[in-house]
Design a protein around this motif. Structure first.
Motif, PDB file in Angstrom:
ATOM      1  N   ASN A  23       0.821  -1.201   0.000  1.00 45.39           N
ATOM      2  CA  ASN A  23       0.000   0.000   0.000  1.00 45.39           C
ATOM      3  C   ASN A  23       0.863   1.261   0.000  1.00 45.39           C
ATOM      4  OD1 ASN A  23      -2.485   1.474   0.276  1.00 45.39           O
ATOM      5  ND2 ASN A  23      -1.820   1.871   2.366  1.00 45.39           N
ATOM      6  N   ILE A  24       1.862   1.298   0.841  1.00 41.49           N
ATOM      7  CA  ILE A  24       2.740   2.471   0.909  1.00 41.49           C
ATOM      8  C   ILE A  24       3.493   2.646  -0.405  1.00 41.49           C
ATOM      9  CG2 ILE A  24       4.749   3.450   2.099  1.00 41.49           C
ATOM     10  CD1 ILE A  24       2.089   3.602   3.648  1.00 41.49           C
ATOM     11  N   THR A  25       3.944   1.557  -1.004  1.00 41.75           N
ATOM     12  CA  THR A  25       4.635   1.637  -2.296  1.00 41.75           C
ATOM     13  C   THR A  25       3.700   2.179  -3.374  1.00 41.75           C
ATOM     14  OG1 THR A  25       5.965  -0.264  -1.647  1.00 41.75           O
ATOM     15  CG2 THR A  25       5.969   0.329  -3.973  1.00 41.75           C
ATOM     16  N   GLY A  26       2.452   1.711  -3.388  1.00 41.47           N
ATOM     17  CA  GLY A  26       1.486   2.203  -4.364  1.00 41.47           C
ATOM     18  C   GLY A  26       1.187   3.673  -4.182  1.00 41.47           C
ATOM     19  N   LEU A  27       1.017   4.111  -2.942  1.00 39.66           N
ATOM     20  CA  LEU A  27       0.758   5.529  -2.683  1.00 39.66           C
ATOM     21  C   LEU A  27       1.959   6.388  -3.062  1.00 39.66           C
ATOM     22  CD1 LEU A  27      -1.121   5.318   0.723  1.00 39.66           C
ATOM     23  CD2 LEU A  27      -2.095   5.686  -1.536  1.00 39.66           C
ATOM     24  N   PHE A  28       3.162   5.899  -2.779  1.00 42.25           N
ATOM     25  CA  PHE A  28       4.365   6.633  -3.134  1.00 42.25           C
ATOM     26  C   PHE A  28       4.511   6.763  -4.650  1.00 42.25           C
ATOM     27  CE2 PHE A  28       9.001   6.756  -3.915  1.00 42.25           C
ATOM     28  CZ  PHE A  28       9.272   7.971  -3.296  1.00 42.25           C
ATOM     29  N   MET A  29       4.255   5.677  -5.385  1.00 42.91           N
ATOM     30  CA  MET A  29       4.339   5.737  -6.849  1.00 42.91           C
ATOM     31  C   MET A  29       3.287   6.686  -7.416  1.00 42.91           C
ATOM     32  SD  MET A  29       6.849   4.190  -8.083  1.00 42.91           S
ATOM     33  CE  MET A  29       6.333   4.476  -9.750  1.00 42.91           C
ATOM     34  N   THR A  30       2.095   6.696  -6.829  1.00 40.03           N
ATOM     35  CA  THR A  30       1.056   7.607  -7.292  1.00 40.03           C
ATOM     36  C   THR A  30       1.476   9.050  -7.067  1.00 40.03           C
ATOM     37  OG1 THR A  30      -0.631   5.954  -6.812  1.00 40.03           O
ATOM     38  CG2 THR A  30      -1.379   8.209  -7.077  1.00 40.03           C
ATOM     39  N   LEU A  31       2.068   9.338  -5.921  1.00 35.95           N
ATOM     40  CA  LEU A  31       2.539  10.702  -5.654  1.00 35.95           C
ATOM     41  C   LEU A  31       3.672  11.098  -6.600  1.00 35.95           C
ATOM     42  CD1 LEU A  31       2.448  10.859  -1.765  1.00 35.95           C
ATOM     43  CD2 LEU A  31       0.927  11.987  -3.399  1.00 35.95           C
ATOM     44  N   LEU A  32       4.571  10.158  -6.917  1.00 40.55           N
ATOM     45  CA  LEU A  32       5.627  10.459  -7.890  1.00 40.55           C
ATOM     46  C   LEU A  32       5.054  10.792  -9.260  1.00 40.55           C
ATOM     47  CD1 LEU A  32       8.489   7.871  -7.262  1.00 40.55           C
ATOM     48  CD2 LEU A  32       8.626  10.331  -7.126  1.00 40.55           C
ATOM     49  N   CYS A  33       4.082   9.990  -9.698  1.00 39.64           N
ATOM     50  CA  CYS A  33       3.461  10.244 -11.002  1.00 39.64           C
ATOM     51  C   CYS A  33       2.679  11.551 -10.993  1.00 39.64           C
ATOM     52  CB  CYS A  33       2.558   9.081 -11.396  1.00 39.64           C
ATOM     53  SG  CYS A  33       3.471   7.609 -11.864  1.00 39.64           S
ATOM     54  N   LEU A  34       2.004  11.844  -9.884  1.00 40.70           N
ATOM     55  CA  LEU A  34       1.289  13.120  -9.785  1.00 40.70           C
ATOM     56  C   LEU A  34       2.253  14.289  -9.886  1.00 40.70           C
ATOM     57  CD1 LEU A  34      -1.445  12.593  -7.053  1.00 40.70           C
ATOM     58  CD2 LEU A  34      -1.797  13.421  -9.368  1.00 40.70           C
ATOM     59  N   ALA A  35       3.392  14.189  -9.218  1.00 42.77           N
ATOM     60  CA  ALA A  35       4.393  15.259  -9.297  1.00 42.77           C
ATOM     61  C   ALA A  35       4.896  15.424 -10.729  1.00 42.77           C
ATOM     62  CB  ALA A  35       5.551  14.956  -8.359  1.00 42.77           C
ATOM     63  N   ARG A  36       4.990  14.343 -11.455  1.00 46.15           N
ATOM     64  CA  ARG A  36       5.460  14.397 -12.847  1.00 46.15           C
ATOM     65  C   ARG A  36       4.449  15.062 -13.765  1.00 46.15           C
ATOM     66  NH1 ARG A  36       6.709  14.809 -17.495  1.00 46.15           N
ATOM     67  NH2 ARG A  36       7.374  13.206 -18.921  1.00 46.15           N
ATOM     68  N   PHE A  37       3.146  14.763 -13.571  1.00 42.27           N
ATOM     69  CA  PHE A  37       2.142  15.217 -14.528  1.00 42.27           C
ATOM     70  C   PHE A  37       1.393  16.479 -14.123  1.00 42.27           C
ATOM     71  CE2 PHE A  37       2.559  10.697 -15.669  1.00 42.27           C
ATOM     72  CZ  PHE A  37       2.940  10.877 -16.988  1.00 42.27           C
ATOM     73  N   VAL A  38       1.497  16.918 -12.888  1.00 42.82           N
ATOM     74  CA  VAL A  38       0.797  18.138 -12.481  1.00 42.82           C
ATOM     75  C   VAL A  38       1.368  19.347 -13.213  1.00 42.82           C
ATOM     76  CG1 VAL A  38       0.559  19.734 -10.532  1.00 42.82           C
ATOM     77  CG2 VAL A  38      -0.126  17.377 -10.283  1.00 42.82           C
ATOM     78  N   ASN A  39       2.674  19.372 -13.441  1.00 41.43           N
ATOM     79  CA  ASN A  39       3.254  20.525 -14.133  1.00 41.43           C
ATOM     80  C   ASN A  39       2.878  20.568 -15.615  1.00 41.43           C
ATOM     81  OD1 ASN A  39       4.833  18.436 -15.072  1.00 41.43           O
ATOM     82  ND2 ASN A  39       6.743  19.582 -14.887  1.00 41.43           N
ATOM     83  N   LEU A  40       2.304  19.504 -16.140  1.00 39.96           N
ATOM     84  CA  LEU A  40       1.872  19.498 -17.535  1.00 39.96           C
ATOM     85  C   LEU A  40       0.443  20.018 -17.717  1.00 39.96           C
ATOM     86  CD1 LEU A  40       3.237  16.016 -18.615  1.00 39.96           C
ATOM     87  CD2 LEU A  40       4.291  18.248 -18.978  1.00 39.96           C
ATOM     88  N   LEU A  41      -0.245  20.265 -16.608  1.00 44.07           N
ATOM     89  CA  LEU A  41      -1.622  20.773 -16.707  1.00 44.07           C
ATOM     90  C   LEU A  41      -1.627  22.139 -17.389  1.00 44.07           C
ATOM     91  CD1 LEU A  41      -3.047  19.838 -13.212  1.00 44.07           C
ATOM     92  CD2 LEU A  41      -3.655  18.818 -15.391  1.00 44.07           C
ATOM     93  N   PRO A  42      -2.680  22.438 -18.154  1.00 46.05           N
ATOM     94  CA  PRO A  42      -2.728  23.742 -18.814  1.00 46.05           C
ATOM     95  C   PRO A  42      -2.885  24.869 -17.791  1.00 46.05           C
ATOM     96  CG  PRO A  42      -4.751  22.487 -19.206  1.00 46.05           C
ATOM     97  CD  PRO A  42      -3.814  21.599 -18.467  1.00 46.05           C
ATOM     98  N   THR A  43      -2.278  25.985 -18.102  1.00 48.44           N
ATOM     99  CA  THR A  43      -2.359  27.128 -17.198  1.00 48.44           C
ATOM    100  C   THR A  43      -3.746  27.755 -17.289  1.00 48.44           C
ATOM    101  OG1 THR A  43      -1.494  28.599 -18.884  1.00 48.44           O
ATOM    102  CG2 THR A  43       0.095  27.635 -17.368  1.00 48.44           C
ATOM    103  N   VAL A  44      -4.170  28.339 -16.202  1.00 46.12           N
ATOM    104  CA  VAL A  44      -5.474  28.988 -16.145  1.00 46.12           C
ATOM    105  C   VAL A  44      -5.261  30.472 -16.325  1.00 46.12           C
ATOM    106  CG1 VAL A  44      -7.481  29.397 -14.692  1.00 46.12           C
ATOM    107  CG2 VAL A  44      -6.301  27.206 -14.576  1.00 46.12           C
TER     108      VAL A  44
END
Length: 136
Positions: free
Chosen positions: A109-130
């Motif tokens: 569970n901790i590994t899955g949550l950590f990987m999800t947070l890593l992927c979120l950090a990678r893709f959040v900066n790709l979101l379009p600007t408002v």
């Protein structure tokens, strides 16, 4: 198995898709960063759900599922275990025979949550600007 699948898929997206695209001399791109972030948040909630259901099943199989405690008490205690990254409460609840299984589930569970947070950090900066109406 679903949490393990999520971990493998996120490792693939995070590290290996870009390498495969470079080997084929193609540009690496995703269809939608917004969709990716929404799916990662869904994965986060799903990992928590599977952890909770696995722990309740272990308690139910052992017969330690107390009639005095409600399901919400177990939900709160499992979320507290994940929020504090501490599996000591699990070892108190689960007997010694299933303690290793409970710790393995906690680690997954901790590994899955950590990987999800890593992927979120990678893709959040790709979101379009408002765009803002208010200029400073």
């Amino acid at each position: 198995m679903r949490v393990f699948e999520i971990i493998i898929y996120q490792l693939n997206v995070l590290f290996f898709d870009r390498i495969r695209a470079q080997k084929k001399n193609q540009d690496y791109s995703i269809k939608s960063a917004t969709k990716m972030v929404m799916l990662l948040l869904h994965n986060f909630a799903e990992i928590m759900f599977w952890y909770l259901s696995m722990m309740i099943c272990i308690l139910k199989l052992e017969g330690d599922f107390s009639q005095q405690s409600t399901v919400w008490d177990y939900i709160r205690s499992n979320i507290l275990n994940v929020a504090t990254f501490n599996s000591n409460e699990i070892e108190k609840i689960v007997n010694k025979t299933n303690s290793n299984i409970a710790n393995l589930i906690f680690f997954e569970n901790i590994t899955g949550l950590f990987m999800t947070l890593l992927c979120l950090a990678r893709f959040v900066n790709l979101l379009p600007t408002v765009k803002s109406k208010d200029e400073m």
